[in-house]
Design an enzyme around this catalytic site. Structure first.
Site, PDB file in Angstrom:
ATOM      1  N   ARG A   1     -38.947 -19.752  35.350  1.00 55.19           N
ATOM      2  CA  ARG A   1     -38.948 -20.496  36.655  1.00 55.19           C
ATOM      3  C   ARG A   1     -38.059 -19.657  37.755  1.00 55.19           C
ATOM      4  NH1 ARG A   1     -42.301 -22.996  34.970  1.00 55.19           N
ATOM      5  NH2 ARG A   1     -42.199 -25.006  34.328  1.00 55.19           N
TER       6      ARG A   1
ATOM      7  N   GLU B   1     -41.405 -23.964  45.314  1.00 54.29           N
ATOM      8  CA  GLU B   1     -42.911 -23.774  45.329  1.00 54.29           C
ATOM      9  C   GLU B   1     -43.599 -24.804  46.220  1.00 54.29           C
ATOM     10  OE1 GLU B   1     -43.896 -23.575  41.128  1.00 54.29           O
ATOM     11  OE2 GLU B   1     -42.638 -21.843  40.976  1.00 54.29           O
TER      12      GLU B   1
ATOM     13  N   HIS C   1     -47.836 -19.425  40.541  1.00 57.11           N
ATOM     14  CA  HIS C   1     -47.506 -20.206  39.358  1.00 57.11           C
ATOM     15  C   HIS C   1     -48.881 -20.554  38.461  1.00 57.11           C
ATOM     16  CE1 HIS C   1     -44.703 -23.241  37.590  1.00 57.11           C
ATOM     17  NE2 HIS C   1     -45.393 -22.862  36.732  1.00 57.11           N
TER      18      HIS C   1
HETATM   19  N1  LIG Z   1     -45.398 -19.679  34.819  1.00 56.06           N
HETATM   20  C1  LIG Z   1     -46.096 -20.727  34.087  1.00 56.06           C
HETATM   21  O1  LIG Z   1     -46.937 -21.122  34.306  1.00 56.06           O
HETATM   22  C2  LIG Z   1     -45.219 -20.962  32.721  1.00 56.06           C
HETATM   23  C3  LIG Z   1     -43.953 -21.071  32.549  1.00 56.06           C
HETATM   24  N2  LIG Z   1     -43.580 -21.510  31.346  1.00 56.06           N
HETATM   25  C4  LIG Z   1     -41.789 -21.152  31.347  1.00 56.06           C
HETATM   26  O2  LIG Z   1     -41.503 -20.304  30.214  1.00 56.06           O
HETATM   27  C5  LIG Z   1     -40.386 -20.591  29.746  1.00 56.06           C
HETATM   28  C6  LIG Z   1     -40.337 -20.508  28.228  1.00 56.06           C
HETATM   29  O3  LIG Z   1     -41.251 -21.316  27.832  1.00 56.06           O
HETATM   30  P1  LIG Z   1     -41.265 -21.500  26.079  1.00 56.06           P
HETATM   31  O4  LIG Z   1     -41.365 -20.163  25.485  1.00 56.06           O
HETATM   32  O5  LIG Z   1     -42.556 -22.337  25.891  1.00 56.06           O
HETATM   33  O6  LIG Z   1     -40.219 -22.082  25.916  1.00 56.06           O
HETATM   34  P2  LIG Z   1     -39.260 -22.017  24.515  1.00 56.06           P
HETATM   35  O7  LIG Z   1     -38.548 -23.405  24.454  1.00 56.06           O
HETATM   36  O8  LIG Z   1     -40.001 -21.792  23.021  1.00 56.06           O
HETATM   37  O9  LIG Z   1     -38.320 -20.786  24.631  1.00 56.06           O
HETATM   38  C7  LIG Z   1     -37.231 -20.774  25.519  1.00 56.06           C
HETATM   39  C8  LIG Z   1     -36.276 -19.968  24.798  1.00 56.06           C
HETATM   40  O10 LIG Z   1     -35.198 -19.642  25.755  1.00 56.06           O
HETATM   41  C9  LIG Z   1     -34.033 -19.630  25.007  1.00 56.06           C
HETATM   42  N3  LIG Z   1     -32.804 -19.561  25.825  1.00 56.06           N
HETATM   43  C10 LIG Z   1     -32.195 -20.809  26.341  1.00 56.06           C
HETATM   44  N4  LIG Z   1     -31.110 -20.321  27.186  1.00 56.06           N
HETATM   45  C11 LIG Z   1     -31.219 -19.091  27.211  1.00 56.06           C
HETATM   46  C12 LIG Z   1     -30.212 -18.154  27.780  1.00 56.06           C
HETATM   47  N5  LIG Z   1     -29.109 -18.613  28.316  1.00 56.06           N
HETATM   48  N6  LIG Z   1     -30.640 -16.691  27.374  1.00 56.06           N
HETATM   49  C13 LIG Z   1     -31.325 -16.551  26.971  1.00 56.06           C
HETATM   50  N7  LIG Z   1     -32.354 -17.339  26.240  1.00 56.06           N
HETATM   51  C14 LIG Z   1     -32.227 -18.554  26.509  1.00 56.06           C
HETATM   52  C15 LIG Z   1     -34.177 -20.496  23.911  1.00 56.06           C
HETATM   53  O11 LIG Z   1     -33.385 -20.127  23.055  1.00 56.06           O
HETATM   54  C16 LIG Z   1     -35.546 -20.401  23.654  1.00 56.06           C
HETATM   55  O12 LIG Z   1     -35.877 -19.548  22.350  1.00 56.06           O
HETATM   56  C17 LIG Z   1     -39.814 -21.912  30.239  1.00 56.06           C
HETATM   57  O13 LIG Z   1     -39.141 -22.095  31.207  1.00 56.06           O
HETATM   58  C18 LIG Z   1     -41.256 -22.686  30.821  1.00 56.06           C
HETATM   59  O14 LIG Z   1     -41.354 -23.646  31.863  1.00 56.06           O
HETATM   60  C19 LIG Z   1     -44.023 -21.611  30.052  1.00 56.06           C
HETATM   61  C20 LIG Z   1     -45.438 -21.933  30.351  1.00 56.06           C
HETATM   62  C21 LIG Z   1     -46.069 -21.392  31.514  1.00 56.06           C
HETATM   63  O1  LIG Z   2     -45.859 -25.430  31.410  1.00 54.50           O
HETATM   64  C1  LIG Z   2     -44.949 -24.802  32.106  1.00 54.50           C
HETATM   65  O2  LIG Z   2     -43.682 -24.797  31.955  1.00 54.50           O
HETATM   66  C2  LIG Z   2     -45.464 -24.315  33.350  1.00 54.50           C
HETATM   67  O3  LIG Z   2     -44.624 -23.516  34.256  1.00 54.50           O
HETATM   68  C3  LIG Z   2     -46.929 -24.557  33.690  1.00 54.50           C
HETATM   69  O4  LIG Z   2     -46.862 -25.310  34.838  1.00 54.50           O
HETATM   70  P1  LIG Z   2     -48.156 -25.946  35.148  1.00 54.50           P
HETATM   71  O5  LIG Z   2     -48.615 -26.915  34.343  1.00 54.50           O
HETATM   72  O6  LIG Z   2     -49.304 -24.936  35.555  1.00 54.50           O
HETATM   73  O7  LIG Z   2     -48.059 -26.244  36.615  1.00 54.50           O
END
Ligand SMILES: NC(=O)C1=CN([C@@H]2O[C@H](COP(=O)(O)OP(=O)(O)OC[C@H]3O[C@@H](n4cnc5c(N)ncnc54)[C@H](O)[C@@H]3O)[C@@H](O)[C@H]2O)C=CC1
Ligand SMILES: O=C(O)C(=O)COP(=O)(O)O
Length: 599
Positions: free
Chosen positions: A287, A316, A335
């Site tokens: 993010r 965004e 994104h």
């Molecule tokens: N760019 C995009 O389109 C996408 C972005 N994302 C983003 O990626 C991120 C991670 O997603 P997931 O791996 O599925 O979530 P997840 O919940 O599986 O992993 C997140 C991890 O961050 C850790 N965490 C929490 N606070 C922390 C801190 N202060 N320092 C270090 N680690 C910390 C948690 O313990 C957890 O293991 C989310 O912000 C999600 O929104 C996810 C999918 C697509």
């Molecule tokens: O799943 C997430 O956290 C994402 O950031 C993906 O975002 P989107 O559904 O592609 O707008």
């Protein structure tokens, strides 16, 4: 003193049947209470449609593009309104006609949205992982369940992270633009190699660990920082978990994969950039808000950060004149982390199933603002869930008008180890039972704790550990309300609280104790409690008054202190007796007090 143990579920766990949306809401999934019309029915979970009749379908507003397979699933169950690019005002106007809302990251689901829904919105489905665009506190206050789709885009996000890492290291985007502009600058775009470099994965969750796995395949040395990740999971893929400062100090590349929360907001800032190696490279597919973007521009300009590759931004789309986006050493994408064909189909199905399940009265395993209880635990707890709500209802109806209910003690007696009994569901249902009969508020699993707190209701939980086989999750549940007077004095126990106790017998909740009196009445229909002088003929007298008034008695039981002293008679009735009938019961000379309680 027992508190509820939290249960975790794997992301792929099937939907769970839950009962906790309110019967006071229009079109809400409710826990339907089985009434005793001669034979017993099992608890069911039904959709109650009000206003437009039982056959009307719920309406789901899909506010951002969703894969076809997901839309198909939604349409089988609901009216689906796909309205993209709504302004915040348009969303607020539409939402009052919707039972569920599905969004991606582009829609802010603010407090105003919940306020504007006027109680109709039951579920917000986030078709993706990050729920930082949903006001969770407001959702919880309004009793609206929030579900997400946490697994289907993991690989897509990880692959995009790796794509950005490699593209940045080899200046792919900049070189591409240069060639297209008619230039041939081979010396300008000399890159850096990945093999042997140290990558710090910040946030070792689903995406972070997949990035780590892939980076190891590229020959990188991977370390990770995540205060909540288990070290053995990291070790299993050859990753060392290290402290925050160490990760930053050792990294040649830093890849961000934590959620945006108040504690991760602007985690990379002037101070933390200063802890990094000169020439570090940053990748962000998490993010935008986890980086202080102005500080990143400063770090790029001062040479601390050699390059950055960013998929996400604080705002965004970012402003056209954003120094960060326009920076020569920054690679950007709009994104796109979750945007693969495969991920979008998967996410659409995952969220459609969760939303439909929630509207049906099930709670998806991906609930974000409600406890997730494994399906097998739920099946076992079902009759106790019913018992819990009814004990709450009974206890509060025994309180004399004017005594504010502030302190409730719940005791669970079980031969199970405390860790083996998750009481959050039971506590939510007791809260529902305690609050709903005396207010217009509806209570469900989502808002139970919040509502209790708002009303100044303190519910403490205690465990009695019994000997014996832990076959049943619970032996009995006791609800005590302290510092109140009762309209049925016999409900006050020796220690001065209103006390009701119940058990599950053959799958049916029973009331087994009122105050100090043992009774045994199945909790179906309604109950009349009478205290009388224990003497022959009482059951007959009261029974015949009810019979004359055509009130069907389903159960009667008498609990007494000692023969020929006081006794409490509990009578289960199918129908609500008229005032006249209750008056006649009150006039029976041996009856000292009585109360009619609705379940
Ligand atoms: N760019 C995009 O389109 C996408 C972005 N994302 C983003 O990626 C991120 C991670 O997603 P997931 O791996 O599925 O979530 P997840 O919940 O599986 O992993 C997140 C991890 O961050 C850790 N965490 C929490 N606070 C922390 C801190 N202060 N320092 C270090 N680690 C910390 C948690 O313990 C957890 O293991 C989310 O912000 C999600 O929104 C996810 C999918 C697509
Ligand atoms: O799943 C997430 O956290 C994402 O950031 C993906 O975002 P989107 O559904 O592609 O707008």
């Amino acid at each position: 003193m027992a508190t509820s143990a939290s249960s975790s579920v794997s992301p792929r766990q099937p939907s769970l049947k839950l009962s906790l949306l309110s019967s006071k809401q229009s079109l809400s999934p409710v826990f339907s209470v089985p009434f005793n019309h001669g034979k017993r029915s099992l608890p069911r979970f039904v959709i109650v449609a009000s206003g437009s009749g039982l056959s009307s379908k719920p309406t789901v507003l899909v506010a951002e593009k969703l894969g076809e397979a997901g839309l198909g699933l939604l349409k089988e169950f609901a009216n689906v309104d796909c309205s993209y690019n709504l302004t915040p005002e348009e969303l607020c106007t539409k939402i009052s006609l919707c039972d569920a809302l599905i969004v991606r990251s582009g829609t802010k689901v603010s407090r105003e949205v919940f306020e504007s829904s006027a109680g109709r919105l039951k579920v917000v489905g986030r078709a993706g992982v990050g729920i930082d665009n949903v006001d969770l506190a407001a959702a919880t206050e309004f009793g609206c369940l929030v579900v997400n789709a946490p697994t289907a885009n993991t690989v897509a996000a990880a692959e995009h992270g790796i794509a950005l890492l490699a593209a940045m290291a080899r200046n792919v985007a900049q070189a591409d633009a240069s060639v297209k502009a008619g230039k041939w600058q081979r010396n300008k775009y000399v890159g850096v190699s990945l093999v042997g470099k140290t990558l710090a994965v910040m946030g070792f969750g689903k995406v972070g660990s997949e990035v780590a796995r892939r980076a190891k395949g590229l020959g990188m040395h991977v370390i990770a920082h995540d205060p909540y990740a288990p070290a053995d999971r990291a070790r299993a893929i050859g990753v060392d978990l290290v402290g925050f400062d160490e990760a930053l100090a050792r990294a040649d590349f830093v890849s961000l994969h934590m959620p945006l929360t108040p504690s991760t907001s602007k985690m990379l800032n002037d101070e933390t950039f200063a802890k990094m190696k000169k020439g570090v490279r940053i990748i962000n597919v998490a993010r935008g808000g986890v980086i202080d973007e102005d500080a990143l521009v400063r770090a790029l300009d001062s040479g601390i950060v050699a390059q950055a590759a960013l998929d996400v931004f604080t705002v965004e789309p970012p402003p056209q004149d954003s120094k960060l986006v326009r920076h020569e050493r920054v690679t950007v994408t709009p994104h796109l982390g979750a945007s693969t064909m495969e991920a979008q189909e998967g996410v659409a199905i995952e969220i459609a199933e969760a939303v439909v399940g929630a509207l049906k009265g099930e709670l998806a395993a991906t609930a974000v603002n409600a406890p997730m209880v494994p399906a097998e635990v739920l099946t076992e707890l079902k009759p106790f869930v019913e018992l819990a709500e009814k004990l709450g209802r009974l206890a509060v109806q025994l309180v004399a008008g004017g005594s504010g209910v502030k302190t409730v003690k719940v005791t669970y007696a079980s031969s199970r180890a405390p860790d083996d009994l998750d009481t959050r569901l039971l506590r939510a249902m007791i809260t529902k039972g305690l609050i709903e009969p005396i207010s217009s508020v509806f209570v469900n699993l989502v808002n139970a704790d919040y509502t209790a707190k708002q009303r100044g209701l303190r519910i403490t939980e205690e465990r009695i550990l019994l000997d014996g086989s832990p076959e049943n999750p619970l032996e009995f549940i006791q609800v005590q309300i302290a510092n109140v007077e009762s309209k049925f004095a016999s409900a006050i126990s020796e220690s001065g609280e209103i006390k009701v106790e119940g058990r599950v017998k053959d799958g049916v909740p029973h009331l087994t104790k009122v105050g100090s009196f043992e009774v045994d009445v199945s909790l179906e229909g309604s109950i009349i409690l009478c205290r009388q002088v224990d003497q022959p003929g009482m059951i007959g007298q009261v029974g015949s008054i009810l019979g004359e008034e055509n009130v069907n008695v389903s159960f009667m039981s008498v609990g007494r202190i000692a023969p020929r002293k006081h006794a409490v008679m509990a009578i289960g009735v199918d129908d609500q007796p008229s005032k006249q009938t209750l008056k006649r019961i009150g006039e029976v000379p041996a009856i000292e007090e009585f109360v009619f309680l609705k379940l």
